[in-house]
Design a protein around this motif. Structure first.
Motif, PDB file in Angstrom:
ATOM      1  N   ASP A  81     -21.963 -21.826 -51.876  1.00 12.19           N
ATOM      2  CA  ASP A  81     -21.436 -23.177 -51.849  1.00 12.19           C
ATOM      3  C   ASP A  81     -22.555 -24.148 -51.460  1.00 12.19           C
ATOM      4  OD1 ASP A  81     -20.041 -25.481 -51.681  1.00 12.19           O
ATOM      5  OD2 ASP A  81     -18.569 -24.779 -50.217  1.00 12.19           O
ATOM      6  N   SER A  82     -23.145 -24.807 -52.443  1.00 12.68           N
ATOM      7  CA  SER A  82     -24.269 -25.705 -52.181  1.00 12.68           C
ATOM      8  C   SER A  82     -23.816 -27.065 -51.658  1.00 12.68           C
ATOM      9  CB  SER A  82     -25.084 -25.902 -53.466  1.00 12.68           C
ATOM     10  OG  SER A  82     -24.273 -26.460 -54.477  1.00 12.68           O
ATOM     11  N   THR A  83     -22.497 -27.276 -51.556  1.00 13.57           N
ATOM     12  CA  THR A  83     -22.018 -28.563 -51.056  1.00 13.57           C
ATOM     13  C   THR A  83     -22.109 -28.654 -49.534  1.00 13.57           C
ATOM     14  OG1 THR A  83     -19.747 -27.732 -50.980  1.00 13.57           O
ATOM     15  CG2 THR A  83     -20.448 -28.839 -53.012  1.00 13.57           C
ATOM     16  N   TRP A  84     -22.277 -27.539 -48.855  1.00 12.58           N
ATOM     17  CA  TRP A  84     -22.369 -27.512 -47.396  1.00 12.58           C
ATOM     18  C   TRP A  84     -23.766 -27.105 -46.946  1.00 12.58           C
ATOM     19  CZ3 TRP A  84     -19.011 -29.258 -43.834  1.00 12.58           C
ATOM     20  CH2 TRP A  84     -17.677 -29.449 -44.219  1.00 12.58           C
ATOM     21  N   TYR A 110     -21.533 -31.987 -45.503  1.00 13.96           N
ATOM     22  CA  TYR A 110     -20.938 -31.759 -46.824  1.00 13.96           C
ATOM     23  C   TYR A 110     -21.387 -32.872 -47.765  1.00 13.96           C
ATOM     24  CZ  TYR A 110     -17.216 -31.604 -50.396  1.00 13.96           C
ATOM     25  OH  TYR A 110     -16.510 -31.551 -51.574  1.00 13.96           O
ATOM     26  N   LYS A 111     -21.705 -32.488 -49.005  1.00 11.74           N
ATOM     27  CA  LYS A 111     -22.103 -33.479 -50.012  1.00 11.74           C
ATOM     28  C   LYS A 111     -21.670 -32.991 -51.383  1.00 11.74           C
ATOM     29  CE  LYS A 111     -24.459 -36.903 -51.933  1.00 11.74           C
ATOM     30  NZ  LYS A 111     -24.002 -38.313 -51.821  1.00 11.74           N
ATOM     31  N   LYS A 112     -20.852 -33.799 -52.052  1.00  5.71           N
ATOM     32  CA  LYS A 112     -20.410 -33.461 -53.397  1.00  5.71           C
ATOM     33  C   LYS A 112     -20.117 -34.741 -54.157  1.00  5.71           C
ATOM     34  CE  LYS A 112     -17.385 -30.421 -56.057  1.00  5.71           C
ATOM     35  NZ  LYS A 112     -16.310 -29.401 -56.000  1.00  5.71           N
ATOM     36  N   SER A 160     -19.470 -37.664 -49.015  1.00 11.04           N
ATOM     37  CA  SER A 160     -20.276 -36.971 -48.001  1.00 11.04           C
ATOM     38  C   SER A 160     -19.502 -36.919 -46.699  1.00 11.04           C
ATOM     39  CB  SER A 160     -21.618 -37.675 -47.800  1.00 11.04           C
ATOM     40  OG  SER A 160     -21.433 -38.982 -47.276  1.00 11.04           O
TER      41      SER A 160
END
Length: 373
Positions: free
Chosen positions: A38-41, A79-81, A85
Motif C-alpha cells: 500500500d503506497s498510500t501510507w 496517508y496520500k492518495k 492527504s
C-alpha cells in the motif's frame, strides 16, 4: 512503575508497527515476491532511551550526585492518495532525575522527581485545491503521562510533603478547526485557521498521593491554575490558530524538528465576570482602554524543538527545548531569588502565593540508545 510500563509498551508498539512488512509469496526457487504494498501510507519513527550520571568521592570543592533517565519516542503515519492527504504523528517524552549523594538518595523522602513529561497527538487532513495549497481540518491533543508535584519545605528547607499540580488529563489541551495548509515541500507545512475550537480539560477526580502526611493524602489538581473557574472541569474557547511544522536533516546525521503554534482567543472579553457571574464586558464596567490592554496579552505561544544527533544505528544524542506562554496560566514569582515563591498579604491578613503571567521554558539533553524505523 505503571507509568514506565505504559511508556515501554508504547515504545514496543511503535517499533513493531514500523517494522511491519507487506505480505509476500515464495516462487519455485524460494525467493520472496511481494504481492501487495500500500503506497498510500508512509510510516516512520524514533525510539530513544538516554541518561546522564555524575558522582564524586571526597571531592573537596563540593559535589552533587545526579542521575537522570529520559525516554523519547516519535512516530508518524501519513496517508496520500490523489488530492487527499492525512498526516498523523505521536510525540511522547518522559524523564526522571535524582539529586544528592549516593548513600543519601534512598533516605530522601522523594528521591526521584519528574523532569520531562509530554504526550502529544497531531492530525491534519486535507484536500488539495491549488499548487501547494490544501483545504484542511486540524486536530491537536496535549497532556502528560503522570503526576507532577510542587514540594513543600519545612523551616530547615527539608521536603516534608508535596502538592499535586498535574496528572494525565489534568490538564489536557485540544484544538480542532478548519483552515488552509501551505505545503511547498515534504519537510515544511504552514496551517492557518481563522476559527478554531480550543478546549482545556482538568480531571478533578481525587488522587491518592503516596508518602505524604495524612492530611495531604487525597488531592486534586487545582483547575484555577489552568484558567478554569472553581469547580469547572472544561473550558471552551474559539480563536485564530497558526501552526508551523518543519523536520529535516540539516546536516549529515543531524535531524531537526520544530513546531510553532500561535493562538489568539476571540472569546476572552465575554468571560470577564465579577464574583456573582455578571459579565463586566457586556455591562460596560470595564472601559475599552483597559480591555484593549488585556487583549494584547491573550495570545498563546508554544514552540517545541527536537534535535537528534545520530552516532550510529543504536546510539544518539537528543536535545529538546520548549518555550511556552499561555496567558491563562500564571507562573510563580520569586522576586528576591531565594528559591521560594513570594506571597501577597490579603486585606483579611491571609497570605496567598504571588503569581503573574510569564514565559515557561523547558530543556532536556540526553545521550543513549535509540532505534529508527
Amino acid at each position: 512503575m505503571k507509568k514506565l510500563f505504559t511508556i515501554l509498551v508504547l515504545a514496543i508498539s511503535l517499533t513493531a508497527f514500523g517494522k511491519a512488512k507487506a505480505p509476500y509469496i515464495l516462487d519455485e526457487k524460494g525467493n520472496k515476491i511481494l504481492i501487495s504494498k500500500d503506497s498510500t501510507w508512509r510510516f516512520a519513527g524514533y525510539v530513544g532511551l538516554s541518561g546522564s550520571q555524575a558522582a564524586y568521592y571526597q571531592w573537596v570543592p563540593g559535589n552533587q550526585f545526579a542521575l537522570s533517565i529520559n525516554f523519547n519516542a516519535f512516530g508518524y503515519a501519513n496517508y496520500k492518495k490523489g488530492k487527499w492527504s492525512w498526516n498523523n504523528n505521536l510525540d511522547a517524552k518522559y524523564g526522571v532525575v535524582a539529586l544528592g549523594r549516593y548513600r543519601s538518595v534512598p533516605d530522601r523522602k522523594y528521591p526521584f522527581k519528574k523532569s520531562d513529561d509530554l504526550l502529544q497527538l497531531n492530525s491534519l487532513a486535507g484536500y488539495n485545491v491549488a499548487k501547494n495549497l490544501d483545504v484542511s481540518l486540524v486536530f491537536n491533543f496535549k497532556s502528560q503521562f503522570g503526576a507532577g508535584y510542587t514540594y513543600k519545605l519545612d523551616s530547615t528547607g527539608k521536603e516534608y510533603s508535596k502538592t499535586l499540580s498535574s496528572k494525565f488529563a489534568a490538564p489536557a489541551f485540544m484544538k480542532i478547526g478548519p483552515g488552509i495548509t501551505y505545503k511547498p515541500t515534504d519537510y515544511f507545512t504552514l496551517f492557518f485557521s481563522p476559527i478554531t475550537a480550543d478546549f482545556t480539560f482538568v480531571d478533578r477526580s481525587l488522587t491518592k498521593i503516596p508518602n505524604v502526611p495524612l492530611e495531604d493524602q487525597w488531592q486534586r489538581v487545582n483547575e484555577k491554575d489552568y484558567g478554569l473557574e472553581t469547580g469547572k472541569s472544561v473550558l471552551v474557547n474559539a480563536g485564530a490558530y497558526l501552526k508551523m511544522n518543519f523536520q529535516k536533516n540539516i546536516v549529515k546525521n543531524v535531524n531537526y524538528k520544530t513546531q510553532l503554534e500561535l493562538y489568539y482567543d476571540y472569546t476572552y472579553p465575554n468571560t470577564i465576570k465579577d464574583s456573582t457571574g455578571v459579565s463586566l464586558y457586556k455591562e460596560r464596567i470595564i472601559d475599552n482602554a483597559a480591555l484593549r490592554k488585556e487583549a494584547r496579552q491573550q495570545v498563546d505561544v508554544d514552540w517545541q524543538n527536537d534535535v537528534v544527533f545520530t552516532v550510529n544505528k543504536f546510539i544518539s544524542a537528543t536535545l529538546f527545548w520548549r518555550i511556552k506562554y499561555r496567558w491563562r496560566e500564571l507562573v510563580p514569582v520569586d522576586g528576591n531569588k531565594d528559591g521560594f515563591q513570594d506571597t501577597v498579604t490579603m486585606p483579611d491578613g491571609t497570605k496567598t502565593p504571588k503569581v503573574r503571567r510569564g514565559v515557561q521554558i523547558a530543556e532536556v539533553f540526553g545521550l543513549g540508545f535509540s532505534y529508527k524505523f
